[in-house]
Scaffold this active site. Structure first.
Site, PDB file in Angstrom:
ATOM      1  N   SER A  83       7.277   4.226  14.625  1.00 20.19           N
ATOM      2  CA  SER A  83       8.179   2.895  15.426  1.00 20.19           C
ATOM      3  C   SER A  83       8.743   2.025  14.633  1.00 20.19           C
ATOM      4  O   SER A  83       9.273   2.652  13.636  1.00 20.19           O
ATOM      5  CB  SER A  83       5.977   2.289  15.150  1.00 20.19           C
ATOM      6  OG  SER A  83       5.933   1.362  14.368  1.00 20.19           O
ATOM      7  N   LEU A 139      -0.180 -10.949   6.814  1.00 20.50           N
ATOM      8  CA  LEU A 139      -0.961 -11.781   5.929  1.00 20.50           C
ATOM      9  C   LEU A 139      -0.718 -10.963   4.886  1.00 20.50           C
ATOM     10  O   LEU A 139      -1.177 -11.261   3.615  1.00 20.50           O
ATOM     11  CB  LEU A 139      -2.698 -11.809   7.016  1.00 20.50           C
ATOM     12  CG  LEU A 139      -3.500 -12.018   7.871  1.00 20.50           C
ATOM     13  CD1 LEU A 139      -4.422 -12.080   8.070  1.00 20.50           C
ATOM     14  CD2 LEU A 139      -2.973 -13.469   7.699  1.00 20.50           C
ATOM     15  N   HIS A 179     -25.615   1.812 -10.155  1.00 20.75           N
ATOM     16  CA  HIS A 179     -25.810   0.750 -10.344  1.00 20.75           C
ATOM     17  C   HIS A 179     -24.711   0.569 -12.110  1.00 20.75           C
ATOM     18  O   HIS A 179     -25.005   1.279 -12.036  1.00 20.75           O
ATOM     19  CB  HIS A 179     -26.789   0.034 -10.721  1.00 20.75           C
ATOM     20  CG  HIS A 179     -26.664  -1.209 -11.277  1.00 20.75           C
ATOM     21  ND1 HIS A 179     -27.224  -2.534 -10.192  1.00 20.75           N
ATOM     22  CD2 HIS A 179     -27.255  -1.909 -12.612  1.00 20.75           C
ATOM     23  CE1 HIS A 179     -27.613  -3.847 -11.121  1.00 20.75           C
ATOM     24  NE2 HIS A 179     -27.465  -3.575 -12.200  1.00 20.75           N
ATOM     25  N   GLY A 202       0.004 -13.660  13.152  1.00 19.84           N
ATOM     26  CA  GLY A 202      -0.820 -13.305  11.460  1.00 19.84           C
ATOM     27  C   GLY A 202      -1.156 -12.254  11.874  1.00 19.84           C
ATOM     28  O   GLY A 202      -2.553 -12.091  11.731  1.00 19.84           O
TER      29      GLY A 202
HETATM   30  C1  FAD Z   1       4.903  -3.273   6.593  1.00 19.19           C
HETATM   31  C2  FAD Z   1       4.291  -2.370   6.727  1.00 19.19           C
HETATM   32  C3  FAD Z   1       2.564  -1.804   5.933  1.00 19.19           C
HETATM   33  C4  FAD Z   1       2.253  -0.942   6.257  1.00 19.19           C
HETATM   34  N1  FAD Z   1       1.037  -0.373   5.762  1.00 19.19           N
HETATM   35  C5  FAD Z   1       0.512   0.138   6.058  1.00 19.19           C
HETATM   36  C6  FAD Z   1      -1.178   0.647   5.209  1.00 19.19           C
HETATM   37  O1  FAD Z   1      -1.185  -0.473   4.729  1.00 19.19           O
HETATM   38  N2  FAD Z   1      -1.622   1.378   6.183  1.00 19.19           N
HETATM   39  C7  FAD Z   1      -1.437   1.943   7.341  1.00 19.19           C
HETATM   40  O2  FAD Z   1      -2.266   2.941   7.915  1.00 19.19           O
HETATM   41  N3  FAD Z   1       0.244   1.892   7.883  1.00 19.19           N
HETATM   42  C8  FAD Z   1       0.673   0.943   7.595  1.00 19.19           C
HETATM   43  N4  FAD Z   1       1.770   0.395   8.327  1.00 19.19           N
HETATM   44  C9  FAD Z   1       1.460   1.009   9.507  1.00 19.19           C
HETATM   45  C10 FAD Z   1       2.389   3.059   9.320  1.00 19.19           C
HETATM   46  O3  FAD Z   1       3.163   2.379   8.562  1.00 19.19           O
HETATM   47  C11 FAD Z   1       2.795   3.200  10.221  1.00 19.19           C
HETATM   48  O4  FAD Z   1       1.182   3.233  10.993  1.00 19.19           O
HETATM   49  C12 FAD Z   1       3.477   4.751  10.757  1.00 19.19           C
HETATM   50  O5  FAD Z   1       4.295   4.689   9.410  1.00 19.19           O
HETATM   51  C13 FAD Z   1       3.269   5.907  11.408  1.00 19.19           C
HETATM   52  O6  FAD Z   1       3.929   6.695  11.153  1.00 19.19           O
HETATM   53  P1  FAD Z   1       5.045   7.980  11.692  1.00 19.19           P
HETATM   54  O7  FAD Z   1       4.683   9.447  11.667  1.00 19.19           O
HETATM   55  O8  FAD Z   1       4.022   7.965  13.414  1.00 19.19           O
HETATM   56  O9  FAD Z   1       6.364   7.125  12.419  1.00 19.19           O
HETATM   57  P2  FAD Z   1       7.184   6.678  10.677  1.00 19.19           P
HETATM   58  O10 FAD Z   1       6.285   6.497   9.822  1.00 19.19           O
HETATM   59  O11 FAD Z   1       7.922   5.096  11.960  1.00 19.19           O
HETATM   60  O12 FAD Z   1       8.585   7.935  10.704  1.00 19.19           O
HETATM   61  C14 FAD Z   1       8.512   8.033  12.098  1.00 19.19           C
HETATM   62  C15 FAD Z   1      10.100   8.697  11.419  1.00 19.19           C
HETATM   63  O13 FAD Z   1      11.042   9.302  12.368  1.00 19.19           O
HETATM   64  C16 FAD Z   1      12.426   9.179  11.873  1.00 19.19           C
HETATM   65  N5  FAD Z   1      12.780   9.279  13.256  1.00 19.19           N
HETATM   66  C17 FAD Z   1      13.041   8.677  14.625  1.00 19.19           C
HETATM   67  N6  FAD Z   1      14.001   8.890  15.578  1.00 19.19           N
HETATM   68  C18 FAD Z   1      14.429  10.087  14.812  1.00 19.19           C
HETATM   69  C19 FAD Z   1      15.508  11.153  15.744  1.00 19.19           C
HETATM   70  N7  FAD Z   1      15.945  11.042  16.321  1.00 19.19           N
HETATM   71  N8  FAD Z   1      15.772  11.707  14.818  1.00 19.19           N
HETATM   72  C20 FAD Z   1      15.173  12.197  13.236  1.00 19.19           C
HETATM   73  N9  FAD Z   1      14.533  10.887  13.103  1.00 19.19           N
HETATM   74  C21 FAD Z   1      13.807  10.568  13.373  1.00 19.19           C
HETATM   75  C22 FAD Z   1      12.336   7.959  11.572  1.00 19.19           C
HETATM   76  O14 FAD Z   1      13.533   7.929  10.943  1.00 19.19           O
HETATM   77  C23 FAD Z   1      11.153   7.723  10.762  1.00 19.19           C
HETATM   78  O15 FAD Z   1      11.606   8.241   9.318  1.00 19.19           O
HETATM   79  C24 FAD Z   1       2.655  -0.123   8.094  1.00 19.19           C
HETATM   80  C25 FAD Z   1       3.895  -0.320   8.549  1.00 19.19           C
HETATM   81  C26 FAD Z   1       4.585  -1.509   8.073  1.00 19.19           C
HETATM   82  C27 FAD Z   1       6.284  -1.707   8.191  1.00 19.19           C
HETATM   83  N1  NAD Z   2      -2.922  -2.438   5.820  1.00 18.87           N
HETATM   84  C1  NAD Z   2      -2.362  -1.962   7.052  1.00 18.87           C
HETATM   85  O1  NAD Z   2      -2.843  -0.968   7.503  1.00 18.87           O
HETATM   86  C2  NAD Z   2      -1.086  -2.400   7.881  1.00 18.87           C
HETATM   87  C3  NAD Z   2      -0.382  -3.879   7.085  1.00 18.87           C
HETATM   88  C4  NAD Z   2       0.767  -3.486   8.125  1.00 18.87           C
HETATM   89  C5  NAD Z   2       1.203  -3.109   9.275  1.00 18.87           C
HETATM   90  N2  NAD Z   2       0.460  -2.348   9.678  1.00 18.87           N
HETATM   91  C6  NAD Z   2       0.372  -2.003  11.092  1.00 18.87           C
HETATM   92  O2  NAD Z   2       2.005  -2.172  11.551  1.00 18.87           O
HETATM   93  C7  NAD Z   2       2.367  -2.941  12.703  1.00 18.87           C
HETATM   94  C8  NAD Z   2       2.470  -3.999  13.120  1.00 18.87           C
HETATM   95  O3  NAD Z   2       2.119  -5.003  12.176  1.00 18.87           O
HETATM   96  P1  NAD Z   2       1.785  -6.727  12.732  1.00 18.87           P
HETATM   97  O4  NAD Z   2       1.529  -7.140  11.350  1.00 18.87           O
HETATM   98  O5  NAD Z   2       3.396  -7.017  12.938  1.00 18.87           O
HETATM   99  O6  NAD Z   2       1.367  -6.555  14.045  1.00 18.87           O
HETATM  100  P2  NAD Z   2      -0.162  -6.808  14.560  1.00 18.87           P
HETATM  101  O7  NAD Z   2      -0.396  -6.351  15.706  1.00 18.87           O
HETATM  102  O8  NAD Z   2      -0.681  -6.429  13.125  1.00 18.87           O
HETATM  103  O9  NAD Z   2      -0.536  -8.398  14.358  1.00 18.87           O
HETATM  104  C9  NAD Z   2       1.219  -9.235  15.232  1.00 18.87           C
HETATM  105  C10 NAD Z   2       0.260 -10.337  15.911  1.00 18.87           C
HETATM  106  O10 NAD Z   2       1.731 -11.437  16.255  1.00 18.87           O
HETATM  107  C11 NAD Z   2       0.577 -12.366  16.775  1.00 18.87           C
HETATM  108  N3  NAD Z   2       1.619 -12.250  17.622  1.00 18.87           N
HETATM  109  C12 NAD Z   2       2.541 -11.559  18.773  1.00 18.87           C
HETATM  110  N4  NAD Z   2       3.640 -12.023  19.112  1.00 18.87           N
HETATM  111  C13 NAD Z   2       3.764 -13.561  18.982  1.00 18.87           C
HETATM  112  C14 NAD Z   2       4.314 -14.909  19.041  1.00 18.87           C
HETATM  113  N5  NAD Z   2       5.769 -14.770  19.853  1.00 18.87           N
HETATM  114  N6  NAD Z   2       4.118 -15.324  18.563  1.00 18.87           N
HETATM  115  C15 NAD Z   2       3.405 -16.156  17.497  1.00 18.87           C
HETATM  116  N7  NAD Z   2       2.289 -14.339  17.392  1.00 18.87           N
HETATM  117  C16 NAD Z   2       2.761 -13.771  17.914  1.00 18.87           C
HETATM  118  C17 NAD Z   2      -0.451 -11.212  17.659  1.00 18.87           C
HETATM  119  O11 NAD Z   2      -1.045 -12.254  18.701  1.00 18.87           O
HETATM  120  C18 NAD Z   2      -1.216 -11.316  16.306  1.00 18.87           C
HETATM  121  O12 NAD Z   2      -1.580 -11.447  15.929  1.00 18.87           O
HETATM  122  C19 NAD Z   2       0.365  -2.778  13.187  1.00 18.87           C
HETATM  123  O13 NAD Z   2      -0.209  -2.246  14.030  1.00 18.87           O
HETATM  124  C20 NAD Z   2      -0.952  -2.040  12.066  1.00 18.87           C
HETATM  125  O14 NAD Z   2      -1.172  -1.401  12.332  1.00 18.87           O
HETATM  126  C21 NAD Z   2      -1.190  -1.987   9.035  1.00 18.87           C
END
Ligand code: FAD
Ligand code: NAD
Length: 499
Positions: free
Chosen positions: A178, A219, A478, A214
């Site tokens: 994504s 958060l 514990h 949020g």
């Molecule tokens: C700030 C942030 C914090 C997060 N924290 C957590 C967390 O603590 N715990 C958790 O479970 N999830 C967390 N997530 C969500 C997590 O990062 C994603 O759910 C996870 O990375 C998804 O894995 P994926 O392999 O599907 O995709 P991605 O990790 O997005 O990997 C896809 C890869 O495909 C590559 N790619 C795309 N198109 C092409 C193409 N055409 N050719 C070659 N390569 C390509 C991209 O460069 C990318 O490296 C977080 C996300 C963000 C943004």
């Molecule tokens: N600890 C973790 O596992 C972790 C950490 C970071 C990200 N992620 C993943 O990355 C994804 C993206 O994270 P995220 O925080 O962007 O998405 P999210 O879906 O967790 O939260 C987005 C929030 O934005 C609000 N929102 C949507 N449109 C809005 C608008 N126009 N104005 C104000 N509020 C609005 C939604 O109601 C929701 O509460 C999530 O799906 C999450 O699973 C996971």
């Protein structure tokens, strides 16, 4: 009863898997040397895990990644750097505000932001190189470049070095993940209007940070910068933060974040964002319409969700369907509507979480190897890595009510947990929801300093259909915070001891 179900399950899996491996080896014995059994597009947690698992199962596998480093969003600009900054900022906050309570005093504590960022970068580069090492160990061929479908079994790759090659495979797994998403009419410049990627790399601590959304990112990143001294306001469209969280836990969580000086403007929408002056001016309005107000910020973080990434992948060329949110629908074997093409991770429907993407990757590779894979999306744990952390698995009380299930709730506050009191970090609770008639656990919600670790006892319990009594009668060491889980379980079917 639970033990018997575990044994049954193991036997079913073993009997299903054996036998099919032999027929698979025969199928692939005639592969030509330049054709892969499996080609994975994307080297994130979904893609790199699928590639390793496929190779471990004896499939000739290539993984294509455009970024130049493996690990995807999670390792490069997601889970890993955010947790590094959450930990560093927590240490600073603790040193400044709570060390003195433990008799540890400093004359001054200050933030060295470049050093904090360097520590984060070190964690990222160590782990991404580690995945490259795992590819070598497991003989996964790694192609650095941008992959596009030419046909359902051929991928054209514009390599990072500037050339073009065609990678062929019997099975192609789309694991492209994504991408960041903005609001209509708002341009992310990663300086004043930032996505999570920009918020992980700010060169100064903003005086005022406005977070739009949020959810998880808002958060966690809001917490990082609030701890380092920013005045943080979260603007959320919905009536509550993290709308998927259990309502009672969410209420406590929000109060805790407010004590940490985060401000919330709920049921509020952003109408426009003006960057024409030095700072940023946001025009806000109640979600249902009404009087507008202005909110000023130095930096605005847009964290209102992410979008599946399929840009320039050539899906239309081979006829892979997407839904109206841009996700690729798949069946229970991760197959798309085009034979030989599969999809996993953030690019398909389901929780956008790294561990879910990994589970998809393993299961998909197992199916391709003629084995049986399985992922239960209802039992994927979710963790918000704030302080305290909030973790959950299974159903919320609201969901159980809506389903009309008769249930019982057992709770135990961290304030009554001896370990939490010992370390003077006792905010939160454990809440267990169990079916009234059978005592089978339906959902567990934990707010505690290490909730992200504690939740796994509950995940295992739900996975094996355990009752609250199963947890309550299991001996817990514990003094540990895990005893709060045992006590909440006791309170579900009977009474807790320590409250
Ligand atoms: C700030 C942030 C914090 C997060 N924290 C957590 C967390 O603590 N715990 C958790 O479970 N999830 C967390 N997530 C969500 C997590 O990062 C994603 O759910 C996870 O990375 C998804 O894995 P994926 O392999 O599907 O995709 P991605 O990790 O997005 O990997 C896809 C890869 O495909 C590559 N790619 C795309 N198109 C092409 C193409 N055409 N050719 C070659 N390569 C390509 C991209 O460069 C990318 O490296 C977080 C996300 C963000 C943004
Ligand atoms: N600890 C973790 O596992 C972790 C950490 C970071 C990200 N992620 C993943 O990355 C994804 C993206 O994270 P995220 O925080 O962007 O998405 P999210 O879906 O967790 O939260 C987005 C929030 O934005 C609000 N929102 C949507 N449109 C809005 C608008 N126009 N104005 C104000 N509020 C609005 C939604 O109601 C929701 O509460 C999530 O799906 C999450 O699973 C996971």
């Amino acid at each position: 009863m639970a033990m018997a179900s575990i044994a049954r399950r193991k036997m079913t899996l073993i009997s299903r898997c054996s036998g099919s491996l032999t027929s698979f080896s025969r199928t692939f014995a005639s592969s030509s040397s330049d054709e892969n059994d499996v080609v994975v597009i994307g080297g994130g947690p979904g893609g790199y895990v699928a590639a390793i698992k496929a190779a471990q199962l004896g499939l000739k596998t290539t993984c294509i990644e455009k970024r130049g480093t493996l690990g995807g969003t999670c390792l490069n600009v997601g889970c890993i750097p955010s947790k590094a900054l959450l930990h560093s900022s927590h240490m600073y906050h603790e040193a400044k505000h709570t060390f003195a309570n433990h008799g540890v005093k400093f004359s001054s504590v200050e933030v060295d932001l470049p050093a904090m960022m360097a520590q984060k970068d070190k964690a990222v580069s160590g782990l991404t190189k580690g995945v490259e090492g795992l590819f070598k160990k497991n003989k996964v061929n790694y192609v650095k470049g941008y992959g596009k479908f030419i046909s359902p079994s051929e991928i054209s790759v514009d390599t990072i070095e500037g050339g073009n090659i065609v990678v062929k495979g019997k099975h192609i797994i789309i694991a492209t993940g994504s991408d960041i998403k903005s609001l209509p009419g708002v341009t992310i410049d990663e300086k004043r209007i930032v996505s999570s990627t920009g918020a992980l790399a700010l060169s100064e601590i903003p005086k005022k940070l406005v977070v739009i959304g949020g959810g998880y990112i808002g958060l966690e990143m809001g917490s990082v910068w609030a701890r380092l001294g920013s005045e943080v306001t979260v603007v959320e469209f919905a009536p509550d933060i993290v709308p998927t969280m259990d309502g009672e836990v969410r209420k406590q969580f929000k109060r805790t974040l407010e004590k940490q000086k985060m401000k919330f403007m709920l049921t509020t929408k952003v109408v426009s964002v003006d960057t024409s002056s030095d700072g940023v001016k946001l025009t806000l309005e109640p979600a249902a319409g009404g009087d507008q107000s202005i909110l000023e910020a130095d930096v605005v973080l847009i964290s209102a969700g992410r979008t599946p990434f399929t840009s320039e992948l050539g899906l239309d060329k081979i006829g892979v369907e997407t839904d109206k949110m841009g996700r690729i629908p798949v069946n229970e074997r991760f197959a798309t509507n085009v034979p030989g093409v599969y999809a996993i991770g953030d690019v398909i429907p389901g929780p956008m979480l790294a561990h879910k993407a990994e589970e998809d990757g393993v299961a998909c590779a197992e199916f391709l190897a003629g084995k049986v894979g399985h992922v239960d999306y209802d039992l994927v744990p979710g963790v918000v890595y704030t302080h305290p952390e909030v973790a959950s698995v299974g159903k919320t009380e609201e969901q159980v009510k809506a389903l009309g299930i008769e249930y019982r709730v057992g709770k135990f506050p961290m304030l009554a947990n001896s370990r939490a009191k010992t370390i003077n970090d006792a905010e939160g609770l454990v809440k267990i929801i169990a079916e009234k008639e059978t005592d089978k656990i339906l959902g567990v919600h934990i707010m505690a300093p290490n909730a992200g670790e504690l939740i796994h006892e509950a995940v295992l319990a739900l996975q094996y259909g355990a009752s609250s009594e199963d947890i309550a009668r299991t001996c817990h060491a514990h003094p540990t915070m895990a005893e709060a889980v045992k006590e909440a379980a006791m309170a579900t079917y009977d009474k807790a001891i320590h409250i």
